[in-house]
Design an enzyme around this catalytic site. Sequence first.
Site, short mmCIF file in Angstrom:
data_model
loop_
_atom_site.label_atom_id
_atom_site.label_comp_id
_atom_site.label_asym_id
_atom_site.label_seq_id
_atom_site.Cartn_x
_atom_site.Cartn_y
_atom_site.Cartn_z
N HIS A 54 0.73 -1.16 -0.09
CA HIS A 54 -0.08 -0.07 -0.13
C HIS A 54 0.88 1.09 0.05
O HIS A 54 1.86 1.37 0.51
CB HIS A 54 -0.99 -0.03 1.21
CG HIS A 54 -0.41 -0.10 2.64
ND1 HIS A 54 0.05 1.07 3.28
CD2 HIS A 54 -0.27 -0.98 3.62
CE1 HIS A 54 0.45 0.96 4.35
NE2 HIS A 54 0.52 -0.44 4.38
N ASP A 56 -0.22 4.40 1.07
CA ASP A 56 -0.68 5.51 2.38
C ASP A 56 0.14 5.07 3.32
O ASP A 56 0.63 4.02 3.70
CB ASP A 56 -2.11 5.56 2.38
CG ASP A 56 -2.41 4.09 2.83
OD1 ASP A 56 -2.14 3.14 2.11
OD2 ASP A 56 -3.20 4.13 3.98
N ASP A 93 6.30 0.54 6.91
CA ASP A 93 5.09 0.44 6.59
C ASP A 93 4.23 1.48 5.77
O ASP A 93 3.83 2.51 5.97
CB ASP A 93 4.28 0.33 7.92
CG ASP A 93 2.85 -0.05 7.78
OD1 ASP A 93 2.35 -0.47 6.97
OD2 ASP A 93 2.02 0.19 8.95
N GLU A 127 -5.10 1.64 2.93
CA GLU A 127 -5.03 0.44 4.01
C GLU A 127 -5.22 0.86 5.24
O GLU A 127 -5.63 0.29 6.22
CB GLU A 127 -3.47 -0.16 3.60
CG GLU A 127 -3.58 -1.79 4.29
CD GLU A 127 -2.85 -1.49 5.88
OE1 GLU A 127 -2.99 -2.27 6.68
OE2 GLU A 127 -2.38 -0.14 6.09
N GLU A 128 -4.47 2.04 5.67
CA GLU A 128 -4.49 2.37 7.08
C GLU A 128 -5.60 2.86 7.62
O GLU A 128 -5.72 2.84 8.84
CB GLU A 128 -3.49 3.71 7.04
CG GLU A 128 -1.90 3.30 6.97
CD GLU A 128 -1.36 2.21 7.91
OE1 GLU A 128 -2.11 1.86 8.64
OE2 GLU A 128 -0.05 2.07 7.66
N ASP A 154 0.87 -10.39 1.39
CA ASP A 154 0.88 -9.08 1.68
C ASP A 154 1.75 -8.73 2.90
O ASP A 154 2.52 -9.76 3.29
CB ASP A 154 -0.38 -8.89 2.10
CG ASP A 154 -1.10 -7.28 2.31
OD1 ASP A 154 0.02 -6.63 1.89
OD2 ASP A 154 -2.08 -6.94 2.61
N HIS A 400 4.95 2.88 12.49
CA HIS A 400 3.94 3.98 13.16
C HIS A 400 4.56 4.86 14.29
O HIS A 400 3.78 5.40 14.97
CB HIS A 400 2.79 3.38 13.65
CG HIS A 400 1.60 2.83 12.76
ND1 HIS A 400 0.43 2.25 12.74
CD2 HIS A 400 2.12 2.26 11.29
CE1 HIS A 400 0.03 1.94 11.53
NE2 HIS A 400 0.86 1.96 10.82
#
Length: 427
Positions: A54, A56, A93, A127-128, A154, A400
Amino acid sequence: MLDTAEFDGFGKFLLDSFPLTFGTLSVDTFSSHTYVLNWPGSDMEAKNYLFIAHQDVVPVDRKSLAEWESEPFSGDVVRKDDAIWVYGRGALDDKSALIATLESIELLLSQGYNPGANLFFCFGQDEEIGGKTGAAIVAEHFRTTNTTFEAILDEGGIISTGSIPGLKDRQVALIGTAEKGYLSIEAQFLIPGGHSSMPNEHTALSRAAEFTLAVQNGLFEPEFSEPIDGFITHLAPEMPWGLRAVFANRWAFEPLLLHLYQDSHTGRALTNNTSVATIMASGIKDNVVPASARVVCNTRILPGTSAEEIVRRYEELATPLGGTVTIYQNMSTPASLTSSTESSSFTLLGQAVRTNFPDALISPYLTIGGTDSKNFDGLAKNTYRFLPLVLSPEEVNGIHGTNERISAKNYESMIHFYSDVIQMWGQ
């Protein structure tokens, strides 16, 4: 809200950086910025495989900016601790997986590689926040066109160093074979309020507080779900003698093992339907007893537990306190099915791990966070969740978190890994 200018710029960066890929593979755009690339196979009866990443990222707390060693959206390349690092939100991520996958495709195309199988690549935009306007739309397209997959890869588990009890000195490749479900509820408490000088014995706010404390104490007893059974089975032979005996006879030692898993937040997440209050709201003035209070709670659901069971347990806590429970903003996703560790797809992933990380043990694992792959449930025989990143517990905190970064060595290994998997699955 999607920052379309940033996504437009990133899309142009991808086109400019990987001309062979975007000039050779077919490219479809879904929603506004979700891309699906198809590399058709030469075999007329070829199987389909899907790779997911992803674009984002999560935001950065402005209060933490002073703690960043490089500006979080700079992509700065820094030499530190005898290594080269790329700093920035998404370095782990999940932009590293997206770019490394494209690097692999570009490299293989330049070498004249042509797959036998049909290879698909989905690069989502949200995705987030659940993937509803990205991966979910792609998944619905595949359902409409009856496109199914032999396997999906994934993000998910990593190559852990120093975090597995009994294997502190070993690397362990944790390949997610299942993903926990997601459910949020809202509990409402309505009790007549009044003047703060004459409070009743119980108030809406005090009842909400009692409920929150009960939630914190846990909804369910811990248990070993199917993915964690596989985790224990695969790693038991590598454990020190004492733990090896306990794991080999876990039917007798299960209460002890489950107790040990409760000693860390990671262990609890692997063995519990977690429950935690995340929003609490009540009151309008300091001298007015509120007539209502609400608590929003989030649960990550183990495979084998239904959403109905989770809601019922919340109701059992709220009802005696005068509360009512509803699902919050329709936020409910079931736990995924558990994928096989006996499939050729899993075996080939293991071979790619051994090739690129020869010191790593290989084990199935339960992915405790959400991924875009949940939107594709039912479209593949097996879905695996794995990022080929060697991370210490301290480095995992960057996901994160503050000073998210990836080493050049880790990134190079990712490219080699994805190149190998593309060729192994694509043969």
